[in-house]
Design an enzyme around this catalytic site. Structure first.
Site, PDB file in Angstrom:
ATOM      1  N   ASP A 129       2.358  -6.208  -5.461  1.00 37.63           N
ATOM      2  CA  ASP A 129       3.469  -5.260  -5.409  1.00 37.63           C
ATOM      3  C   ASP A 129       3.099  -3.866  -5.897  1.00 37.63           C
ATOM      4  O   ASP A 129       3.587  -2.872  -5.368  1.00 37.63           O
ATOM      5  CB  ASP A 129       4.644  -5.766  -6.261  1.00 37.63           C
ATOM      6  CG  ASP A 129       5.303  -6.991  -5.655  1.00 37.63           C
ATOM      7  OD1 ASP A 129       5.228  -7.155  -4.425  1.00 37.63           O
ATOM      8  OD2 ASP A 129       5.899  -7.775  -6.414  1.00 37.63           O
ATOM      9  N   TYR A 134      13.812  -9.754   1.726  1.00 38.40           N
ATOM     10  CA  TYR A 134      14.836  -8.940   1.087  1.00 38.40           C
ATOM     11  C   TYR A 134      15.891  -8.529   2.121  1.00 38.40           C
ATOM     12  O   TYR A 134      15.620  -8.473   3.324  1.00 38.40           O
ATOM     13  CB  TYR A 134      14.221  -7.673   0.497  1.00 38.40           C
ATOM     14  CG  TYR A 134      13.525  -7.849  -0.833  1.00 38.40           C
ATOM     15  CD1 TYR A 134      13.152  -9.094  -1.310  1.00 38.40           C
ATOM     16  CD2 TYR A 134      13.235  -6.738  -1.625  1.00 38.40           C
ATOM     17  CE1 TYR A 134      12.526  -9.236  -2.537  1.00 38.40           C
ATOM     18  CE2 TYR A 134      12.597  -6.864  -2.849  1.00 38.40           C
ATOM     19  CZ  TYR A 134      12.246  -8.113  -3.296  1.00 38.40           C
ATOM     20  OH  TYR A 134      11.619  -8.248  -4.510  1.00 38.40           O
TER      21      TYR A 134
END
Length: 469
Positions: free
Chosen positions: A151, A406
Site C-alpha cells: 500500500d 473497495y
C-alpha cells in the site's frame, strides 16, 4: 430690408436649423450606440466580488426597424458567476441504480500502457466527473509492477482523469500520495495527499494547484484518510483522517479546510469505536459519512459533521443487514444503531450507505467472507430501527464469481435534486491470482435513477492468462 439682406437672413436661419438638426442627429446616434453596448455590459465588481452578468432592460415607446444585410452581430459573452457549492437541494428520490461508467483498465493493460493502481474514487465539479486512483509509479506491463500489492511506497501518486478515461501515460499526477481525498468547492479542487514514513507521514493540502497547508502525523501510526471524495459546503471543506492502530484504538480527527488552509480540527465524538476510510456525502447543512470499523464491528459507523459549529457525533447504521466484509450471515448479524456489533469486526473493507428518510440504501460484497461480488439494496427502517432486515430493490452489480474491492459514494447536483452515485473497485492480480506479480484494478460506476432498470453483472472482465506477468 433689401433683397440681399433677406437672402442673408434666410441663409443664416437655414444654417442655424441645419446645425441644430445635425447636433440632434449626433446626440441620437451617440445615445443609440451607448445603449447598444451597455445592453449586455457586465456590472463592475464591487469589493473584488464577481457580480451577476445580466442584460439591462430598456423600456421606451419607440419602434425601431433595422434592416440588416450580410451583417454579423457578436454578443458579448459574460463570464459565469463562480460561487461556492452549498448542496442545499433535496436528495433525489430513486428506485435503484443504473449503469454510468466503466473504464476497463485491466483489459486494456493487456495491450497498452496503463498505470497500476488501487484505491480509486470518483468526484465531480460543476461540469464534469473525474476518476482518481493511487498509482504505483509504474504501468502494468513493466518490471516495476512486481509486488505492487504493497500500500505505502514513496512512488505512489494521486492520478486524475475524466471519468471513463483509463489512467494512460499522459495522465496527470496530482500529488505524491499513498492515501488521499479530493473535492471541488465550486471554485477549485482541493486534494488531500498523504505520503511519507509510516511513523511520521505528512498530509499536504493542495488547492487550485498550489500547496497551501500541511499537517504531520499525530499518533505516529500510518496517518490516513478517506480514499473517496471529501465534501465542501459554502467554501468550507471537511475530511475525516485517522492515525493509530488499524485493529485497536486510534485517533480520528475531522479537519475543516477553507481554500486549502486548515481552519479547525475536531476530535471524533459519539459512540463509534473505530473509524477509517469514510465515504462522505452532503446532507445540508451538514455532512454525513459512512465508514469502516476495522476493530470491533461489521456494522458501519456513521459520522455526522456540523459545518457551522464544527461539532461531531457518531453512531452506527441501524440495519441488521450489515455492510462490512467479513461479517456474519444475514440471519445472525445484528446492529443496535449505537455500538459496534462485535461480529467479525477485525479487518474490513471500505464501503458506503446513505439515509433515505427512515430507510437506508447500501452496497456490499455478496460474499460475507471475501471481496467477491457486489450488491445494492434498500433496507426498510434501516436508518432508524435497530436490527431492521426488510430488504427491497436488490440489484447485482458484480456476480459472486468475480472479484470486487473497495466501494464509495459521490454526489452529483442536478437541476432540482442531489443524486447519489457509487463506484466499485474491481481488484485483479495478487494475492488471489498468483499467476501474475502485480495487483491493480478497474472500476464500474452506477448512479441513482427514478426510472426502471434491468439486470446484469459488470465484472472487470480481463482474462488473467492474457495478461503480462
Amino acid at each position: 430690408m433689401n433683397p440681399n439682406q433677406k437672402i442673408i437672413t434666410i441663409g443664416s436661419v437655414s444654417l442655424t436649423i441645419a446645425t441644430v438638426c445635425f447636433l440632434m442627429q449626433t446626440a441620437i446616434l451617440v445615445t443609440t450606440v451607448t445603449l447598444h453596448f451597455k445592453q449586455y455590459e457586465c456590472d463592475s465588481p464591487a469589493s473584488n466580488q464577481v457580480m451577476p452578468c445580466e442584460p439591462i432592460i430598456i423600456e421606451r415607446n419607440i419602434t425601431e426597424i433595422v434592416y440588416l444585410n450580410n451583417t454579423t452581430i457578436e454578443k458579448e459573452i459574460c463570464p459565469k458567476v463562480v460561487e461556492y457549492r452549498n448542496w442545499s437541494k433535496p436528495q433525489c428520490q430513486i428506485t435503484g441504480f443504473a449503469p454510468f461508467s466503466k473504464d476497463n483498465s485491466i483489459r486494456l493493460s493487456a495491450g497498452g500502457d496503463i498505470w497500476v493502481t488501487r484505491e480509486p474514487y470518483v468526484s465531480c465539479d460543476h461540469g464534469k466527473c473525474y476518476q482518481f486512483a493511487l498509482g504505483q509509479g509504474t504501468t502494468l506491463d513493466n518490471k516495476h509492477s512486481n509486488d505492487t500489492i504493497h500500500d505505502r511506497i514513496p512512488h505512489r501518486t494521486l492520478l486524475m482523469n475524466e471519468l471513463g478515461v483509463p489512467f494512460h501515460l499522459g495522465t496527470r499526477q496530482v500529488c505524491i500520495a499513498w492515501s488521499s481525498s479530493s473535492c471541488h468547492d465550486g471554485k477549485a479542487w482541493l486534494h488531500v495527499c498523504i505520503t511519507g514514513d509510516d511513523k511520521n507521514a505528512t498530509a499536504s493540502f493542495i488547492y487550485d494547484g498550489r500547496l497551501v497547508d500541511s499537517i504531520g502525523s499525530w499518533s505516529q501510526n500510518i496517518l490516513r484518510t478517506q480514499e473517496s471524495e471529501c465534501v465542501c459546503i459554502n467554501g468550507t471543506c471537511t475530511v475525516v483522517m485517522t492515525d493509530g492502530s488499524a485493529s485497536g484504538r486510534a485517533d480520528t480527527r475531522i479537519l475543516f479546510i477553507e481554500e486549502g488552509k486548515i481552519v479547525h480540527i475536531s476530535p471524533l465524538s459519539g459512540s463509534a469505536q473505530h473509524v477509517e476510510e469514510c465515504s462522505c456525502y452532503p446532507r445540508y447543512p451538514g455532512v454525513r459519512c459512512i465508514c469502516r470499523d476495522n476493530w470491533k464491528g461489521s456494522n458501519r459507523p456513521v459520522v455526522d459533521i456540523n459545518m457551522e459549529d464544527y461539532s461531531i457525533d457518531s453512531s452506527y447504521v441501524c440495519s441488521g443487514l450489515v455492510g462490512d466484509t467479513p461479517r456474519n450471515d444475514d440471519r445472525s448479524s445484528n446492529s443496535n444503531c449505537r455500538n459496534p456489533n462485535n461480529e467479525r469486526g477485525n479487518q474490513g473493507v471500505k464501503g458506503w450507505a446513505f439515509d433515505n428518510g427512515d430507510d437506508v440504501w447500501m452496497g456490499r460484497t455478496i460474499s460475507k467472507d471475501l471481496r467477491s461480488g457486489y450488491e445494492t439494496f434498500k433496507v426498510i427502517g434501516g436508518w432508524s430501527t435497530p436490527n431492521s432486515k426488510s430488504q427491497i430493490n436488490r440489484q447485482v452489480i458484480v456476480d459472486s464469481d468475480n472479484r470486487s474491492g473497495y466501494s464509495g459514494i459521490f454526489s452529483v447536483e442536478g437541476k432540482s435534486c442531489i443524486n447519489r452515485c457509487f463506484y466499485v473497485e474491481l481488484i485483479r492480480g495478487r494475492k488471489q491470482e498468483a499467476r501474475v506479480w502485480w495487483t491493480s484494478n478497474s472500476i464500474v460506476v452506477f448512479c441513482g435513477t427514478s426510472g426502471t432498470y434491468g439486470t446484469g453483472s459488470w465484472p472487470d472482465g480481463a482474462n488473467i492468462n492474457f495478461m503480462p506477468i
